[in-house]
Design an enzyme around this catalytic site. Structure first.
Site, PDB file in Angstrom:
ATOM      1  N   CYS A 143       0.815  -1.235   0.000  1.00  0.00           N
ATOM      2  CA  CYS A 143       0.000   0.000   0.000  1.00  0.00           C
ATOM      3  C   CYS A 143       0.842   1.276   0.000  1.00  0.00           C
ATOM      4  O   CYS A 143       0.360   2.344  -0.359  1.00  0.00           O
ATOM      5  CB  CYS A 143      -0.939   0.002   1.205  1.00  0.00           C
ATOM      6  N   HIS A 192      -3.613   7.010   3.151  1.00  0.00           N
ATOM      7  CA  HIS A 192      -4.017   5.712   2.598  1.00  0.00           C
ATOM      8  C   HIS A 192      -5.424   5.398   3.100  1.00  0.00           C
ATOM      9  O   HIS A 192      -5.741   5.598   4.274  1.00  0.00           O
ATOM     10  CB  HIS A 192      -3.020   4.648   3.074  1.00  0.00           C
ATOM     11  N   ASN A 198     -10.196  -0.332   0.187  1.00  0.00           N
ATOM     12  CA  ASN A 198      -8.726  -0.270   0.167  1.00  0.00           C
ATOM     13  C   ASN A 198      -8.213  -0.798  -1.173  1.00  0.00           C
ATOM     14  O   ASN A 198      -8.330  -1.977  -1.463  1.00  0.00           O
ATOM     15  CB  ASN A 198      -8.200  -1.106   1.338  1.00  0.00           C
TER      16      ASN A 198
HETATM   17  N1  COA Z   1     -18.704  -9.300   8.824  1.00  0.00           N
HETATM   18  C1  COA Z   1     -19.207  -9.640  10.016  1.00  0.00           C
HETATM   19  N2  COA Z   1     -18.456 -10.012  11.059  1.00  0.00           N
HETATM   20  C2  COA Z   1     -17.126 -10.044  10.863  1.00  0.00           C
HETATM   21  C3  COA Z   1     -16.528  -9.703   9.647  1.00  0.00           C
HETATM   22  C4  COA Z   1     -17.377  -9.333   8.589  1.00  0.00           C
HETATM   23  N3  COA Z   1     -16.918  -8.969   7.398  1.00  0.00           N
HETATM   24  N4  COA Z   1     -15.193  -9.830   9.763  1.00  0.00           N
HETATM   25  C5  COA Z   1     -14.949 -10.223  11.020  1.00  0.00           C
HETATM   26  N5  COA Z   1     -16.117 -10.363  11.695  1.00  0.00           N
HETATM   27  C6  COA Z   1     -16.317 -10.791  13.073  1.00  0.00           C
HETATM   28  C7  COA Z   1     -15.162 -11.574  13.613  1.00  0.00           C
HETATM   29  O1  COA Z   1     -15.272 -12.932  13.252  1.00  0.00           O
HETATM   30  C8  COA Z   1     -15.316 -11.367  15.098  1.00  0.00           C
HETATM   31  O2  COA Z   1     -16.318 -12.222  15.588  1.00  0.00           O
HETATM   32  P1  COA Z   1     -16.141 -12.939  17.022  1.00  0.00           P
HETATM   33  O3  COA Z   1     -16.040 -11.820  18.003  1.00  0.00           O
HETATM   34  O4  COA Z   1     -17.377 -13.752  17.107  1.00  0.00           O
HETATM   35  O5  COA Z   1     -14.869 -13.734  16.900  1.00  0.00           O
HETATM   36  C9  COA Z   1     -15.866  -9.935  15.203  1.00  0.00           C
HETATM   37  O6  COA Z   1     -16.383  -9.626  13.896  1.00  0.00           O
HETATM   38  C10 COA Z   1     -14.816  -8.906  15.577  1.00  0.00           C
HETATM   39  O7  COA Z   1     -13.678  -9.122  14.781  1.00  0.00           O
HETATM   40  P2  COA Z   1     -12.386  -8.279  14.968  1.00  0.00           P
HETATM   41  O8  COA Z   1     -11.347  -8.785  14.022  1.00  0.00           O
HETATM   42  O9  COA Z   1     -12.037  -8.180  16.419  1.00  0.00           O
HETATM   43  O10 COA Z   1     -12.923  -6.855  14.490  1.00  0.00           O
HETATM   44  P3  COA Z   1     -12.195  -5.489  14.488  1.00  0.00           P
HETATM   45  O11 COA Z   1     -12.991  -4.504  15.258  1.00  0.00           O
HETATM   46  O12 COA Z   1     -10.739  -5.617  14.828  1.00  0.00           O
HETATM   47  O13 COA Z   1     -12.295  -5.058  12.965  1.00  0.00           O
HETATM   48  C11 COA Z   1     -11.012  -5.032  10.957  1.00  0.00           C
HETATM   49  C12 COA Z   1     -11.714  -5.892  11.992  1.00  0.00           C
HETATM   50  C13 COA Z   1     -10.393  -5.942   9.931  1.00  0.00           C
HETATM   51  C14 COA Z   1     -12.060  -4.136  10.289  1.00  0.00           C
HETATM   52  C15 COA Z   1      -9.952  -4.141  11.650  1.00  0.00           C
HETATM   53  O14 COA Z   1      -9.149  -4.935  12.479  1.00  0.00           O
HETATM   54  C16 COA Z   1      -9.085  -3.439  10.658  1.00  0.00           C
HETATM   55  O15 COA Z   1      -9.532  -2.594   9.922  1.00  0.00           O
HETATM   56  N6  COA Z   1      -7.772  -3.734  10.642  1.00  0.00           N
HETATM   57  C17 COA Z   1      -6.871  -3.153   9.673  1.00  0.00           C
HETATM   58  C18 COA Z   1      -7.016  -3.846   8.348  1.00  0.00           C
HETATM   59  C19 COA Z   1      -6.377  -3.116   7.225  1.00  0.00           C
HETATM   60  O16 COA Z   1      -6.603  -1.950   7.061  1.00  0.00           O
HETATM   61  N7  COA Z   1      -5.580  -3.815   6.430  1.00  0.00           N
HETATM   62  C20 COA Z   1      -4.920  -3.277   5.296  1.00  0.00           C
HETATM   63  C21 COA Z   1      -3.791  -2.405   5.716  1.00  0.00           C
HETATM   64  S1  COA Z   1      -3.002  -1.693   4.352  1.00  0.00           S
END
Ligand code: COA
Length: 331
Positions: A117, A258, A288
């Site tokens: 990215c 980004h 993204n």
């Molecule tokens: N829809 C519904 N539920 C989802 C889901 C989706 N698309 N993806 C994950 N979940 C669930 C998980 O399974 C988890 O369930 P559980 O509590 O029963 O285990 C719950 O939602 C919470 O998941 P978690 O991973 O703790 O959520 P979060 O608040 O950390 O958000 C992201 C997840 C991915 C949105 C967040 O961590 C994020 O944005 N990270 C950075 C990712 C990124 O930008 N990557 C590229 C960088 S260049």
């Protein structure tokens, strides 16, 4: 403090987004997710997905054609062509060479860089270096990403986050205009590679039935760890690039970060001391698009008059590698 003298300036930008809009509700029909979950956790409402017969080179060439037209340049005038992509159409040759053939910019040296990215910012710095060394007069820096091709569409934790698109910028020597790249700061930390990566399908674990069956060629991510690292490193990179440019947060007219997640953008802006009114956001419409997010956002900001002549624009990015960086631009 002595203000830095820019070596290279962006004279034109362009972008290309595929027509096909995929909404959160569309995704909810094919996997266990919901519009509400995606919007509240990420700020994304929809993304563009390229058709099967449109690859990264095609996306990039379309964005570049617009940037070249705006710069009033012919393809044959390009000396340096740098392409960032995490989704090359094929392993050999580089996507830059494929784009060179599409654009017919036969006089250019063309090569890819891989910084995920952060790739567009690395690419701009690479082109700046070529221009500084007197190796040419015109550089074309493209970011082209077909993220949909490397996603595991059965993994809701990654599939909902990404989209396809391309952005481009034409760079020329600044010639004392005072406009251009005032400063940049780039960094990487390979120890954290496995937070966001494609484990298989490369030289060490070549494509095999087991790679395909286990999906090791597809994107894997540890979302929470990525989130924490993204905020910390982008805020730090902004601080360093601001210092090098002789700016404080008040000097920034627009932050172009980004576009991975609205919560990451808000936290980065807060740490950097820049209010959200001065932050460009389009993650809601595109998701993204890896290295293509920054040049697409910059192009839209210019079009909307938010990054007009003499504006101080801070760009910042973060991605797999891990890699991160920031660049201060006087437009
Ligand atoms: N829809 C519904 N539920 C989802 C889901 C989706 N698309 N993806 C994950 N979940 C669930 C998980 O399974 C988890 O369930 P559980 O509590 O029963 O285990 C719950 O939602 C919470 O998941 P978690 O991973 O703790 O959520 P979060 O608040 O950390 O958000 C992201 C997840 C991915 C949105 C967040 O961590 C994020 O944005 N990270 C950075 C990712 C990124 O930008 N990557 C590229 C960088 S260049």
């Amino acid at each position: 403090m002595i203000k830095p003298t820019p070596i290279a300036e962006i004279v034109a930008t362009g972008r290309f987004l595929p027509d096909n809009v995929v909404t959160n509700d569309d995704l909810a029909e094919r996997m266990d997710t919901s519009d509400e979950w995606i919007r509240t956790r990420t700020g994304i409402s929809e993304r563009r997905i390229a058709p099967d017969d449109m690859g990264a080179a095609d996306l990039g060439a379309r964005a570049a054609t617009i940037a070249l037209q705006r710069a009033g340049l012919e393809p044959g005038e390009i000396d340096i062509l740098v392409v960032s992509t995490a989704t090359p159409d094929r392993w050999l040759p580089s996507t830059a060479c494929d784009i060179q053939a599409l654009l017919k910019c036969d006089n250019a040296v063309a090569f890819d860089i891989m910084a995920a990215c952060t790739g567009h910012l690395y690419g701009l710095s690479m082109a700046e270096g070529y221009l500084a060394a007197g190796r040419g007069e015109v550089a074309l820096v493209i970011a082209a990403e077909k993220m949909s091709a490397i996603l595991d569409w059965n993994d809701r934790t990654t599939a909902v986050l990404f989209g396809d698109g391309a952005g481009a910028a034409v760079l020329r020597p600044s010639n004392g205009s005072g406009r251009g790249i005032l400063s940049s700061h780039h960094q990487s930390d390979g120890k954290l590679a496995e937070l966001l990566y494609r484990p298989g399908g490369g030289a060490l674990d070549p494509i095999s039935q087991s790679v395909l069956d286990e999906g090791r060629h597809l994107l894997k991510m540890q979302g929470r760890e990525i989130f924490k690292n993204a905020v910390r490193s982008m805020a730090e990179a902004c601080d360093i690039a601001m210092q090098k440019a002789g700016w404080t947060a008040n000097d920034v007219d627009l932050l172009v970060p980004h576009q991975a997640n609205i919560r990451i953008i808000e936290a980065t802006a807060k740490y950097a001391g820049i209010p959200m009114e001065k932050v460009f956001v389009n993650v809601d419409r595109y998701g993204n698009m890896s290295s293509a997010t920054v040049p697409i956002a910059l192009d839209e900001a210019i079009e909307q008059g938010r990054a007009g002549p003499d504006a101080n624009v801070m760009t910042v990015a973060f991605g797999a590698g891990l890699t991160w960086g920031a660049m201060a631009l006087r437009m």
